[in-house]
Design a protein around this motif. Structure first.
Motif, PDB file in Angstrom:
ATOM      1  N   GLU A   1       0.848  -1.191   0.000  1.00 10.48           N
ATOM      2  CA  GLU A   1       0.000   0.000   0.000  1.00 10.48           C
ATOM      3  C   GLU A   1       0.883   1.240   0.000  1.00 10.48           C
ATOM      4  O   GLU A   1       1.856   1.323   0.752  1.00 10.48           O
ATOM      5  CB  GLU A   1      -0.917   0.037   1.224  1.00 10.48           C
ATOM      6  CG  GLU A   1      -1.914   1.188   1.159  1.00 10.48           C
ATOM      7  CD  GLU A   1      -2.876   1.200   2.327  1.00 10.48           C
ATOM      8  OE1 GLU A   1      -3.772   2.069   2.311  1.00 10.48           O
ATOM      9  OE2 GLU A   1      -2.735   0.375   3.242  1.00 10.48           O
ATOM     10  N   LYS A   2       0.519   2.170  -0.855  1.00 14.08           N
ATOM     11  CA  LYS A   2       1.244   3.443  -0.903  1.00 14.08           C
ATOM     12  C   LYS A   2       0.654   4.385   0.133  1.00 14.08           C
ATOM     13  O   LYS A   2      -0.249   5.165  -0.156  1.00 14.08           O
ATOM     14  CB  LYS A   2       1.156   4.056  -2.311  1.00 14.08           C
ATOM     15  CG  LYS A   2       2.008   3.345  -3.350  1.00 14.08           C
ATOM     16  CD  LYS A   2       1.994   4.101  -4.669  1.00 14.08           C
ATOM     17  CE  LYS A   2       2.926   3.478  -5.683  1.00 14.08           C
ATOM     18  NZ  LYS A   2       2.931   4.236  -6.967  1.00 14.08           N
ATOM     19  N   VAL A   3       1.140   4.280   1.327  1.00 18.71           N
ATOM     20  CA  VAL A   3       0.694   5.133   2.423  1.00 18.71           C
ATOM     21  C   VAL A   3       1.900   5.353   3.325  1.00 18.71           C
ATOM     22  O   VAL A   3       2.669   4.431   3.597  1.00 18.71           O
ATOM     23  CB  VAL A   3      -0.470   4.486   3.202  1.00 18.71           C
ATOM     24  CG1 VAL A   3      -0.092   3.135   3.759  1.00 18.71           C
ATOM     25  CG2 VAL A   3      -0.946   5.400   4.314  1.00 18.71           C
ATOM     26  N   GLN A   4       2.104   6.571   3.743  1.00 16.94           N
ATOM     27  CA  GLN A   4       3.272   6.898   4.553  1.00 16.94           C
ATOM     28  C   GLN A   4       3.028   6.520   6.010  1.00 16.94           C
ATOM     29  O   GLN A   4       2.109   7.026   6.646  1.00 16.94           O
ATOM     30  CB  GLN A   4       3.613   8.385   4.431  1.00 16.94           C
ATOM     31  CG  GLN A   4       4.116   8.782   3.044  1.00 16.94           C
ATOM     32  CD  GLN A   4       4.565  10.235   2.989  1.00 16.94           C
ATOM     33  OE1 GLN A   4       4.207  11.041   3.827  1.00 16.94           O
ATOM     34  NE2 GLN A   4       5.363  10.560   1.994  1.00 16.94           N
ATOM     35  N   VAL A   5       3.861   5.623   6.496  1.00 11.57           N
ATOM     36  CA  VAL A   5       3.839   5.211   7.902  1.00 11.57           C
ATOM     37  C   VAL A   5       5.223   5.523   8.464  1.00 11.57           C
ATOM     38  O   VAL A   5       6.224   5.078   7.903  1.00 11.57           O
ATOM     39  CB  VAL A   5       3.526   3.711   8.041  1.00 11.57           C
ATOM     40  CG1 VAL A   5       3.482   3.314   9.510  1.00 11.57           C
ATOM     41  CG2 VAL A   5       2.215   3.367   7.345  1.00 11.57           C
ATOM     42  N   PRO A   6       5.313   6.291   9.553  1.00 13.42           N
ATOM     43  CA  PRO A   6       6.631   6.761  10.030  1.00 13.42           C
ATOM     44  C   PRO A   6       7.615   5.648  10.387  1.00 13.42           C
ATOM     45  O   PRO A   6       8.776   5.693   9.997  1.00 13.42           O
ATOM     46  CB  PRO A   6       6.279   7.610  11.262  1.00 13.42           C
ATOM     47  CG  PRO A   6       4.866   8.021  11.055  1.00 13.42           C
ATOM     48  CD  PRO A   6       4.212   6.885  10.335  1.00 13.42           C
ATOM     49  N   THR A   7       7.157   4.655  11.142  1.00 12.47           N
ATOM     50  CA  THR A   7       8.061   3.606  11.625  1.00 12.47           C
ATOM     51  C   THR A   7       7.380   2.251  11.575  1.00 12.47           C
ATOM     52  O   THR A   7       6.147   2.152  11.478  1.00 12.47           O
ATOM     53  CB  THR A   7       8.512   3.869  13.078  1.00 12.47           C
ATOM     54  OG1 THR A   7       7.365   3.717  13.941  1.00 12.47           O
ATOM     55  CG2 THR A   7       9.099   5.274  13.232  1.00 12.47           C
ATOM     56  N   LEU A   8       8.178   1.204  11.701  1.00 12.03           N
ATOM     57  CA  LEU A   8       7.622  -0.143  11.758  1.00 12.03           C
ATOM     58  C   LEU A   8       6.761  -0.335  13.000  1.00 12.03           C
ATOM     59  O   LEU A   8       5.780  -1.072  12.972  1.00 12.03           O
ATOM     60  CB  LEU A   8       8.747  -1.178  11.724  1.00 12.03           C
ATOM     61  CG  LEU A   8       9.433  -1.389  10.372  1.00 12.03           C
ATOM     62  CD1 LEU A   8      10.668  -2.268  10.525  1.00 12.03           C
ATOM     63  CD2 LEU A   8       8.469  -2.003   9.364  1.00 12.03           C
ATOM     64  N   LYS A   9       7.107   0.326  14.081  1.00 12.34           N
ATOM     65  CA  LYS A   9       6.280   0.229  15.283  1.00 12.34           C
ATOM     66  C   LYS A   9       4.907   0.849  15.041  1.00 12.34           C
ATOM     67  O   LYS A   9       3.889   0.292  15.461  1.00 12.34           O
ATOM     68  CB  LYS A   9       6.939   0.909  16.481  1.00 12.34           C
ATOM     69  CG  LYS A   9       6.138   0.742  17.779  1.00 12.34           C
ATOM     70  CD  LYS A   9       6.790   1.417  18.953  1.00 12.34           C
ATOM     71  CE  LYS A   9       6.008   1.102  20.246  1.00 12.34           C
ATOM     72  NZ  LYS A   9       4.585   1.444  20.177  1.00 12.34           N
TER      73      LYS A   9
END
Length: 233
Positions: A115-123
């Motif tokens: 998915e092309k969605v910005q997630v800051p970190t793996l946590k």
């Protein structure tokens, strides 16, 4: 943000029994099944939900995983072994690029999710995924979550049990983030058959790899296992 947890969708698709929820005397939520049994809605240890361990082992894809399925969205892909896994034409979600079925008597399903969605970190990604699962499942227990390295990629590994309508399933997945979005390689099976198929499932998960995305509009289907890959010297 769009809902990125395909796992909840999978759970909803297998609903066949009815149940109700209730509270214990000390206020803990439980799910009550038609056969008279019950489970806590969330049996995960509080510490397991708050912490993520680190596994220093360097995981690599199986030597038999010689066929690469490339993502059409991100520079990611999945190496797998065609005699062991069959690509399914079913479309279960806009976020599932490829669905796989293991060639075994047990029901084992795998996915390449992007998915092309910005997630800051793996946590952050873990918290979003688990929130979605807990929202859609009647019962949930996190078994493992850890950072690791697979084929040179820094990934998040999570494994948990989820139940809906009386059915228990066990899930495991490797997740990777880049600047454009996230990629997940996930597999699940009925909970009572997961452990005996653990090697097969984890070999599948460890096929997650960096690869130039597929620019074609149609994916060429393989008709036979590819020849052995030559190692680069």
């Amino acid at each position: 943000m769009k809902k990125i947890c395909i796992l909840g969708i999978i759970l909803l698709n297998v609903s066949v029994f009815s149940q109700t929820k209730g509270l214990t005397d000390d206020g803990k939520e439980v799910v009550l099944f038609d056969n008279g049994t019950w489970k806590f809605v969330n049996e995960s240890d509080a510490k397991s939900l708050e912490t993520i361990s680190t596994n220093d082992f360097l995981f690599k894809k199986s030597n038999d995983a010689g066929f690469l399925m490339r993502s059409k969205k991100l520079d990611m892909g999945l190496y797998f072994n065609p005699p062991e896994w069959k690509v399914s034409p079913e479309k279960v979600s806009p976020y599932v690029e490829y669905m796989f079925r293991a060639n075994t008597e047990d029901q084992i399903i795998g996915f390449l999710i992007t998915e092309k969605v910005q997630v800051p970190t793996l946590k952050n990604l873990r918290d979003i995924l688990l929130m979605g699962v807990q929202k859609n499942a009647d019962f949930f227990r996190l078994k493992e979550s850890e950072y690791g390295t697979v084929n040179g990629l820094k990934v998040l590994y999570i494994r948990y049990i989820a139940n809906t309508k009386g059915l228990d399933f066990e899930y495991a997945g490797n997740y990777y983030l880049n600047d454009l979005g996230y990629c997940g390689v996930v597999a699940f099976s009925p909970q009572n058959s997961f452990e005996k198929n653990s090697v097969k499932i984890h070999e599948f998960l460890n096929g997650i790899s960096s690869a130039k995305k597929d620019e074609r509009t149609e994916v060429t289907q393989y008709s036979a296992p590819p020849p052995p890959m030559r190692s680069k010297k």
